[in-house]
Design an enzyme around this catalytic site. Structure first.
Site, PDB file in Angstrom:
ATOM      1  CG  HIS A   1      -2.454  -1.233   1.153  1.00 51.55           C
ATOM      2  ND1 HIS A   1      -3.500  -0.518   1.027  1.00 51.55           N
ATOM      3  CD2 HIS A   1      -1.627  -2.409   1.073  1.00 51.55           C
ATOM      4  CE1 HIS A   1      -3.920  -1.705   0.890  1.00 51.55           C
ATOM      5  NE2 HIS A   1      -3.320  -3.139   0.699  1.00 51.55           N
TER       6      HIS A   1
ATOM      7  CG  ASP B   1      -4.868   2.220   0.912  1.00 49.93           C
ATOM      8  OD1 ASP B   1      -5.761   2.350   1.042  1.00 49.93           O
ATOM      9  OD2 ASP B   1      -3.995   1.616   0.988  1.00 49.93           O
TER      10      ASP B   1
ATOM     11  CG  HIS C   1     -20.892  -6.260  -9.736  1.00 47.90           C
ATOM     12  ND1 HIS C   1     -21.638  -4.204  -9.682  1.00 47.90           N
ATOM     13  CD2 HIS C   1     -19.831  -5.062 -10.504  1.00 47.90           C
ATOM     14  CE1 HIS C   1     -21.463  -3.921 -11.595  1.00 47.90           C
ATOM     15  NE2 HIS C   1     -19.783  -4.880 -11.190  1.00 47.90           N
TER      16      HIS C   1
ATOM     17  CB  SER D   1       5.216  -7.902   1.763  1.00 46.15           C
ATOM     18  OG  SER D   1       4.336  -7.190   1.684  1.00 46.15           O
TER      19      SER D   1
ATOM     20  CB  CYS E   1      15.588  -8.186  -4.079  1.00 45.34           C
ATOM     21  SG  CYS E   1      14.399  -8.873  -4.665  1.00 45.34           S
TER      22      CYS E   1
ATOM     23  CD  GLN F   1       8.865  -8.478  -7.117  1.00 47.08           C
ATOM     24  OE1 GLN F   1       8.705  -8.921  -5.816  1.00 47.08           O
ATOM     25  NE2 GLN F   1       7.427  -8.192  -7.660  1.00 47.08           N
TER      26      GLN F   1
ATOM     27  CD1 TRP G   1      -2.468  -3.021  -8.026  1.00 43.76           C
ATOM     28  CD2 TRP G   1      -2.707  -3.948 -10.519  1.00 43.76           C
ATOM     29  NE1 TRP G   1      -2.990  -2.216 -10.345  1.00 43.76           N
ATOM     30  CE2 TRP G   1      -2.765  -3.273 -10.625  1.00 43.76           C
ATOM     31  CE3 TRP G   1      -3.293  -5.946 -10.705  1.00 43.76           C
ATOM     32  CZ2 TRP G   1      -3.224  -3.147 -11.980  1.00 43.76           C
ATOM     33  CZ3 TRP G   1      -3.121  -5.597 -11.788  1.00 43.76           C
ATOM     34  CH2 TRP G   1      -3.548  -4.593 -12.822  1.00 43.76           C
ATOM     35  CG  ASN G   2       2.073  -3.090  -5.398  1.00 39.36           C
ATOM     36  OD1 ASN G   2       1.885  -1.574  -5.698  1.00 39.36           O
ATOM     37  ND2 ASN G   2       1.523  -3.103  -4.271  1.00 39.36           N
TER      38      ASN G   2
ATOM     39  CD  GLU H   1       6.579  -3.784  -8.331  1.00 39.21           C
ATOM     40  OE1 GLU H   1       7.203  -5.394  -7.979  1.00 39.21           O
ATOM     41  OE2 GLU H   1       6.350  -3.134  -7.697  1.00 39.21           O
TER      42      GLU H   1
ATOM     43  CD  GLN I   1      -1.481 -12.730  -2.971  1.00 35.93           C
ATOM     44  OE1 GLN I   1      -1.886 -14.030  -3.058  1.00 35.93           O
ATOM     45  NE2 GLN I   1      -1.645 -11.569  -2.236  1.00 35.93           N
TER      46      GLN I   1
HETATM   47  N1  UDP Z   1       9.103  -6.631  -3.010  1.00 31.78           N
HETATM   48  C1  UDP Z   1      10.090  -6.379  -3.177  1.00 31.78           C
HETATM   49  N2  UDP Z   1      11.214  -7.406  -3.096  1.00 31.78           N
HETATM   50  C2  UDP Z   1      10.861  -8.311  -2.817  1.00 31.78           C
HETATM   51  C3  UDP Z   1       9.116  -8.436  -3.041  1.00 31.78           C
HETATM   52  C4  UDP Z   1       8.485  -8.021  -3.264  1.00 31.78           C
HETATM   53  O1  UDP Z   1      10.815  -4.795  -3.087  1.00 31.78           O
HETATM   54  O2  UDP Z   1      12.434  -9.459  -2.052  1.00 31.78           O
HETATM   55  C5  UDP Z   1       8.067  -5.469  -3.470  1.00 31.78           C
HETATM   56  C6  UDP Z   1       7.008  -5.805  -4.717  1.00 31.78           C
HETATM   57  O3  UDP Z   1       7.992  -5.048  -5.795  1.00 31.78           O
HETATM   58  C7  UDP Z   1       5.604  -5.088  -4.080  1.00 31.78           C
HETATM   59  C8  UDP Z   1       5.567  -5.290  -3.206  1.00 31.78           C
HETATM   60  O4  UDP Z   1       7.031  -6.285  -2.386  1.00 31.78           O
HETATM   61  O5  UDP Z   1       6.501  -3.662  -4.914  1.00 31.78           O
HETATM   62  C9  UDP Z   1       4.760  -6.294  -3.038  1.00 31.78           C
HETATM   63  O6  UDP Z   1       3.389  -5.892  -3.439  1.00 31.78           O
HETATM   64  P1  UDP Z   1       2.603  -6.777  -4.049  1.00 31.78           P
HETATM   65  O7  UDP Z   1       1.479  -5.763  -3.904  1.00 31.78           O
HETATM   66  O8  UDP Z   1       3.287  -7.455  -5.796  1.00 31.78           O
HETATM   67  O9  UDP Z   1       2.380  -8.168  -2.793  1.00 31.78           O
HETATM   68  P2  UDP Z   1       1.971  -8.156  -1.300  1.00 31.78           P
HETATM   69  O10 UDP Z   1       2.619  -8.104  -0.641  1.00 31.78           O
HETATM   70  O11 UDP Z   1       0.746  -6.586  -1.353  1.00 31.78           O
HETATM   71  O12 UDP Z   1       1.016  -9.090  -1.561  1.00 31.78           O
END
Ligand code: UDP
Length: 462
Positions: A25, A119, A152, A286, A339, A341, A359-360, A364, A381
């Site tokens: 977020h 948010d 909906h 995360s 890392c 990402q 979603w991020n 990406e 997801q």
């Molecule tokens: N991410 C990262 N390093 C990692 C794993 C994930 O920087 O090793 C980042 C990834 O680039 C993304 C975010 O963590 O921007 C995860 O967001 P996402 O919406 O994909 O999943 P969530 O963690 O909310 O389930």
């Protein structure tokens, strides 16, 4: 001698953005902040601190945004919380108070904020902002595909448990229950957070803008449908621009705030030693956890695929990894706890992203033209994975067996399909198409860039 009064300094207009303190977020709203700042606004990003989160946000990059943390209560106040719903209830009470105090101070400053973006999962921030007569708008961090299912449901179009074998919702493909966000599937392995996530839509009528981390072409029909009812505005893709846009923001190679400490050098050095397109990058984000036996299936599936792999196993998950797996596969794989990402996904050696479809992560991959193996776990997801495979054609989705597990054979087949199969070639072509469209949306004059510009002009002239 009488002192002459100093002329009042003309400052740039100030906007305040409120982020919910979770990685998925905080990152996209921070990126939105950078865009607003690049167009001349003063931007303050506010989030909450708790003993379990504040100190853990690593500033991975200097940026032009002022970041402030406010309190979400003491540990004692929060000690009675037993469920997600209770957490959000208490969060509302405690943060409404600390945010009001923060706003009061801001309004007494030389350059008070003129607009608040928050948010969408904490919709009551709208009322806090309005109590100070400041205009406010939500920012949705999930795509319209997910937002519209929530919408909906709230409109009574379907009930839980879902009775229809296939749901037919406007401007969406037919959806089975396993394609809906996991909180609508009572057989899902994760508990409902239904009320919290659906509540995003309770005050949709009030704001004059509804921002979303998507772009018009990505969800064209759905955006048109929603826009015929509400003032929806896409500002995405809200990801670091360095890797996919020539008109990138200065030094924009990472989001800037990270909940975990990245092992950047280790990853980059390892990736540099591999051939182009030869590595599968694996991450489940995360939040999502894998059951121990599921972790084992992924591990052996990776080994069976005989491909190089870079796997993010968060520290809290590492206990579940089969003993010696890391040593036994060290010629093929690297396992790290975190890392940066986007930097990894943009590396030329990475040819496939096995992802939970947060979603991020999905955006990406889309922006970088990287094919996906979609292995959704919870929340939005599942719906994102449906779109990845069936609507955008940029990946394959793993199938669950009768025990709702993804077997090692399935992991192997999906990876091989992307890395070696004919379908992989088509997926790569589709991925290139979406990459181009994502870039067009955010580059100067693109649909998302125009929306951000429109917002800036509105704030400057108010
Ligand atoms: N991410 C990262 N390093 C990692 C794993 C994930 O920087 O090793 C980042 C990834 O680039 C993304 C975010 O963590 O921007 C995860 O967001 P996402 O919406 O994909 O999943 P969530 O963690 O909310 O389930």
């Amino acid at each position: 001698m009488a002192k002459t009064k100093e002329p009042k300094i003309q400052r740039e207009a100030h906007i305040l953005c409120f982020a919910f303190p979770a990685q998925g977020h905080i990152s996209p709203i921070l990126q939105f902040c950078k865009r607003l700042a690049s167009k001349g606004l003063k931007v303050t990003l506010v989030s909450t601190c708790t003993s379990s989160t504040t100190n853990k946000f690593f500033q991975t990059q200097a940026n032009s945004i002022k970041v402030e943390f406010i309190s979400d209560g003491t540990e004692e106040e929060k000690s009675t919380v037993k469920s997600t719903e209770e957490f959000f209830e208490l969060y509302k009470v405690l943060v409404s108070q600390s945010l009001s105090e923060f706003m009061e101070k801001q309004l007494g400053s030389e350059n008070p904020p003129k607009f608040v973006i928050y948010d969408s999962i904490i919709p009551w921030i709208f009322d806090v902002a309005r109590s100070f007569a400041i205009e406010a708008a939500p920012f949705f961090t999930q795509p319209w595909a997910v937002n519209s299912v929530n919408f909906h449901f709230l409109q009574g179009k379907f009930k839980v448990p879902v009775e229809e074998p296939v749901l037919s919702l406007p401007s969406m493909p037919p959806l089975k229950v396993t394609d809906l966000p996991s909180y609508f599937d009572i057989n899902g392995s994760y508990p409902l957070a239904l009320s919290v996530l659906v509540n995003q839509f309770t005050n949709m009528e009030k704001p004059k803008w509804l921002f979303c981390n998507s772009f018009d072409k990505l969800e064209e029909e759905l955006v048109k449908w929603m826009a015929s009812k509400y003032p929806v505005k896409n500002i995405g893709p809200s990801i670091p621009s360095k890797y996919f846009s020539k008109q990138c923001l200065e030094n924009d190679k990472a989001y800037g705030l990270s909940l975990f400490k990245p092992n950047t050098d280790t990853c980059m050095t390892w990736l540099d030693s591999k051939d182009p397109g030869s590595v599968v990058y694996v991450s489940f984000g995360s939040v999502a956890d894998l059951e121990k036996d599921q972790m084992e299936e992924v591990a052996w599936g990776l080994k069976k695929s005989n491909t190089f792999f870079l796997w993010v196993v968060r520290e809290s998950e590492s206990e579940k990894l089969t003993k010696n797996f890391s040593e036994e596969t060290s010629d093929k794989g690297l396992i790290v706890t975190w890392c940066l990402q986007p930097e990894v996904l943009a590396h030329k050696s990475v040819g496939c992203f096995m992802t939970h479809c947060g979603w991020n992560s999905t955006l990406e991959a889309l922006c970088l033209g990287l094919p996906m193996v979609a292995m959704p776990r919870l929340f939005d997801q599942t719906t994102n994975a449906k779109y990845v495979e069936d609507v955008w054609g940029v990946g394959v989705r793993v199938r669950l067996n009768e025990e709702r597990m993804v077997t090692r054979e399935e992991v192997e087949v999906c990876i091989r399909e992307i890395m070696e199969g004919e379908r992989g070639k088509e997926i790569r072509r589709n991925s290139e198409k979406w990459k181009k469209l994502a870039k067009e949306a955010i580059d100067e004059g693109g649909s998302s860039d125009k929306t951000i510009e429109e917002l800036v002009q509105k704030i400057l002239s108010s």
